[in-house]
Scaffold this active site. Structure first.
Site, PDB file in Angstrom:
ATOM      1  N   PHE A 132       1.132  -1.214   0.092  1.00 15.12           N
ATOM      2  CA  PHE A 132      -0.252  -0.257  -0.159  1.00 15.12           C
ATOM      3  C   PHE A 132       0.574   1.283   0.179  1.00 15.12           C
ATOM      4  O   PHE A 132       1.797   1.347   0.974  1.00 15.12           O
ATOM      5  CB  PHE A 132      -0.747   0.060   1.418  1.00 15.12           C
ATOM      6  CG  PHE A 132      -2.139   1.108   1.194  1.00 15.12           C
ATOM      7  CD1 PHE A 132      -3.029   1.231   0.364  1.00 15.12           C
ATOM      8  CD2 PHE A 132      -2.235   2.222   2.237  1.00 15.12           C
ATOM      9  CE1 PHE A 132      -3.822   1.952  -0.177  1.00 15.12           C
ATOM     10  CE2 PHE A 132      -2.718   2.892   1.678  1.00 15.12           C
ATOM     11  CZ  PHE A 132      -3.801   2.806   0.737  1.00 15.12           C
ATOM     12  N   ASP A 209       0.993  -5.248   7.788  1.00 15.28           N
ATOM     13  CA  ASP A 209      -0.404  -4.569   7.962  1.00 15.28           C
ATOM     14  C   ASP A 209      -1.059  -5.340   7.643  1.00 15.28           C
ATOM     15  O   ASP A 209      -1.876  -5.775   6.783  1.00 15.28           O
ATOM     16  CB  ASP A 209       0.045  -3.266   6.191  1.00 15.28           C
ATOM     17  CG  ASP A 209      -1.465  -2.550   6.309  1.00 15.28           C
ATOM     18  OD1 ASP A 209      -2.638  -2.779   6.729  1.00 15.28           O
ATOM     19  OD2 ASP A 209      -0.878  -1.358   5.727  1.00 15.28           O
ATOM     20  N   TYR A 234     -11.366   1.686   9.957  1.00 14.68           N
ATOM     21  CA  TYR A 234     -12.421   2.563   8.493  1.00 14.68           C
ATOM     22  C   TYR A 234     -13.562   1.269   7.732  1.00 14.68           C
ATOM     23  O   TYR A 234     -14.905   2.177   7.167  1.00 14.68           O
ATOM     24  CB  TYR A 234     -12.549   3.546   8.325  1.00 14.68           C
ATOM     25  CG  TYR A 234     -11.327   4.240   8.018  1.00 14.68           C
ATOM     26  CD1 TYR A 234     -11.144   3.111   6.782  1.00 14.68           C
ATOM     27  CD2 TYR A 234     -10.377   4.707   8.490  1.00 14.68           C
ATOM     28  CE1 TYR A 234      -9.886   3.579   6.474  1.00 14.68           C
ATOM     29  CE2 TYR A 234      -8.919   4.551   8.518  1.00 14.68           C
ATOM     30  CZ  TYR A 234      -8.544   4.209   6.833  1.00 14.68           C
ATOM     31  OH  TYR A 234      -7.785   4.639   6.469  1.00 14.68           O
ATOM     32  N   LYS A 235     -12.648   0.294   7.335  1.00 14.00           N
ATOM     33  CA  LYS A 235     -13.444  -0.584   6.366  1.00 14.00           C
ATOM     34  C   LYS A 235     -14.212  -1.596   7.373  1.00 14.00           C
ATOM     35  O   LYS A 235     -15.072  -1.304   7.411  1.00 14.00           O
ATOM     36  CB  LYS A 235     -11.715  -1.336   5.866  1.00 14.00           C
ATOM     37  CG  LYS A 235     -11.178  -0.372   5.422  1.00 14.00           C
ATOM     38  CD  LYS A 235      -9.306  -0.514   5.102  1.00 14.00           C
ATOM     39  CE  LYS A 235      -8.330  -0.032   4.630  1.00 14.00           C
ATOM     40  NZ  LYS A 235      -9.184   1.253   3.117  1.00 14.00           N
ATOM     41  N   ARG A 381     -12.242  -2.570  -8.330  1.00  9.53           N
ATOM     42  CA  ARG A 381     -12.836  -3.229  -7.326  1.00  9.53           C
ATOM     43  C   ARG A 381     -13.956  -3.240  -6.479  1.00  9.53           C
ATOM     44  O   ARG A 381     -15.159  -2.280  -6.634  1.00  9.53           O
ATOM     45  CB  ARG A 381     -11.469  -2.332  -5.799  1.00  9.53           C
ATOM     46  CG  ARG A 381     -11.225  -3.537  -5.069  1.00  9.53           C
ATOM     47  CD  ARG A 381      -9.918  -2.694  -4.405  1.00  9.53           C
ATOM     48  NE  ARG A 381     -10.214  -1.825  -4.092  1.00  9.53           N
ATOM     49  CZ  ARG A 381      -9.683  -0.744  -2.581  1.00  9.53           C
ATOM     50  NH1 ARG A 381      -8.176  -1.440  -2.643  1.00  9.53           N
ATOM     51  NH2 ARG A 381     -10.257   0.210  -2.220  1.00  9.53           N
TER      52      ARG A 381
END
Length: 406
Positions: A132, A209, A234-235, A381
């Site tokens: 990322f 991660d 927050y995912k 996605r």
């Protein structure tokens, strides 16, 4: 791609043991198709009442007394809840607060500084080219600060780091390996225990991660002998936009590492306001500034749902949802290439579909209340949050992708 007829969404929803959880999310009753739960989860409906009660009773009623009564300990008590429910970690190793970027900086810097003190010949950080962006940028900055070098693992953007690739990259110069558990682009699910073992066999520390796995893919940080981990909330943990991240530091390392952002909340006696810094014991020493209590309150509602449903059941639903999305794509999108692993055991909680027009397709879909996201090169996605997503939603969304391509 094959063209076998897909199963019906109605039958899958009727047989889904977690289907009833969907009604506990705000907005899930609408006709909007939400394919971006791996970027920002829907709010739990109970969060509105919880936040209102917090404003009225704790913030408004207790005011500054709230720090002594609950808030001061919330980063670690909530961290322990997160560790128990989602991370496979014992208490005292996880804290909530700061952003993912800040946690990455603190833990990467602490790790390489520790290695520099104990094994000064280890001057490399190993990281892959499709990690990322934040992880790569932080690693680049710390390497420049500390006179280290980066060893890049070149990976296919439709897969991720393999055991053979890591084995070839690590060696006597490796200080730290930084890896994503689930690749943000392809959803490649890394073999975390095997890759951790390879890093340790080479004498290196490893940082995972967990941003695209926490709350959707079970982990066993203690059993895997993980050194360090970070992740956002927050995912799949539905804490809301900008909700605080978390950091995990194995108990065996907590007394060895010196965290580089020495703030008052990580002091052994924060209210002494003394002239020098003395780190707190345990995981608390890795806290820096005043914790964002409101974001933590929002996250608690989702953690309770995850515990109620069970993470293994959530993972099973995630596998079923992504497999259904692949099945529908095979049948309805013959011009599209799957840019995620076909084997669900190697795939996290999202699916990426490749076509050269996907940037335009994504923009068109957003206008129609169908919300995927786009990732270069040419990737649409589909992020499927198991507790808030129905099979009917997946079917309607993939049909909309097909129509937009036409």
């Amino acid at each position: 791609m094959t063209t076998a007829p897909p199963r019906t969404a109605a039958a899958l929803d009727a047989a889904d043991p977690l289907a009833h959880f969907r009604e506990r999310f705000a907005g899930a009753e609408s006709e909007l198709v939400y394919f971006d739960g791996n970027s920002l989860g829907r709010p739990v409906a109970a969060t509105a009442d919880r936040l209102a009660a917090f404003v009225r009773d704790e913030w408004g009623g207790r005011l500054i007394r709230g720090w002594d009564e609950r808030w001061m300990d919330l980063p670690t008590t909530l961290g322990d809840d997160l560790a128990r429910i989602c991370l496979g970690a014992a208490p005292g190793q996880t804290a909530v607060g700061d952003s993912t970027t800040v946690w990455l900086y603190k833990l990467v810097r602490a790790a390489v500084d520790h290695v520099a003190r104990t094994e000064p010949g280890r001057t490399e950080i190993v990281i892959d080219t499709d990690n990322f962006p934040t992880d790569r940028y932080v690693a680049e900055g710390i390497a420049a600060e500390r006179g280290l070098s980066l060893r890049w693992i070149e990976v296919d953007t439709s897969t991720g780091v393999t055991a053979d690739q890591l084995r070839e990259a690590v060696g006597e110069r490796t200080a730290l390996v930084v890896l994503n558990h689930v690749a943000y682009r392809s959803a490649w699910l890394a073999d975390a225990p095997e890759l951790t073992r390879i890093a340790h066999d080479a004498g290196a520390l490893v940082l995972w991660d967990l941003c695209h796995s926490a709350g959707a893919v079970p982990t066993a940080l203690d059993a895997w002998d993980v050194d360090l981990a970070v992740g956002c909330t927050y995912k799949y943990l539905n804490g809301g936009p900008g909700s605080p991240a978390f950091g995990y530091v194995s108990a065996r390392l907590q007394g060895e590492l010196t965290q580089p952002i020495q703030g008052w909340m990580g002091h052994a006696d924060p209210f002494r306001m003394g002239p020098g810094y003395t780190p707190a014991a345990g995981i608390r020493r890795f806290i820096s500034g005043t914790p964002p209590i409101l974001g933590m309150v929002a996250m608690q509602a989702m953690l309770e749902l995850v515990e109620e449903a069970g993470l293994e059941a959530i993972r099973a639903k995630s596998v079923a949802l992504t497999s259904y999305a692949v099945e529908l794509a095979d049948a309805m999108l013959p011009e599209v290439t799957l840019a995620s692993p076909r084997d669900p055991a190697q795939r996290g909680g999202h699916v990426t579909l490749h076509h050269e027009r996907m940037r335009e397709v994504t923009a068109r879909l957003w206008e129609q209340d169908v919300i995927p996201d786009y990732r270069d090169p040419g990737g649409l996605r589909i992020g499927l949050s198991p507790l808030s997503t129905s099979y009917d939603e997946v079917e309607r969304g993939v049909a909309a992708v097909a129509e937009a391509l036409r």
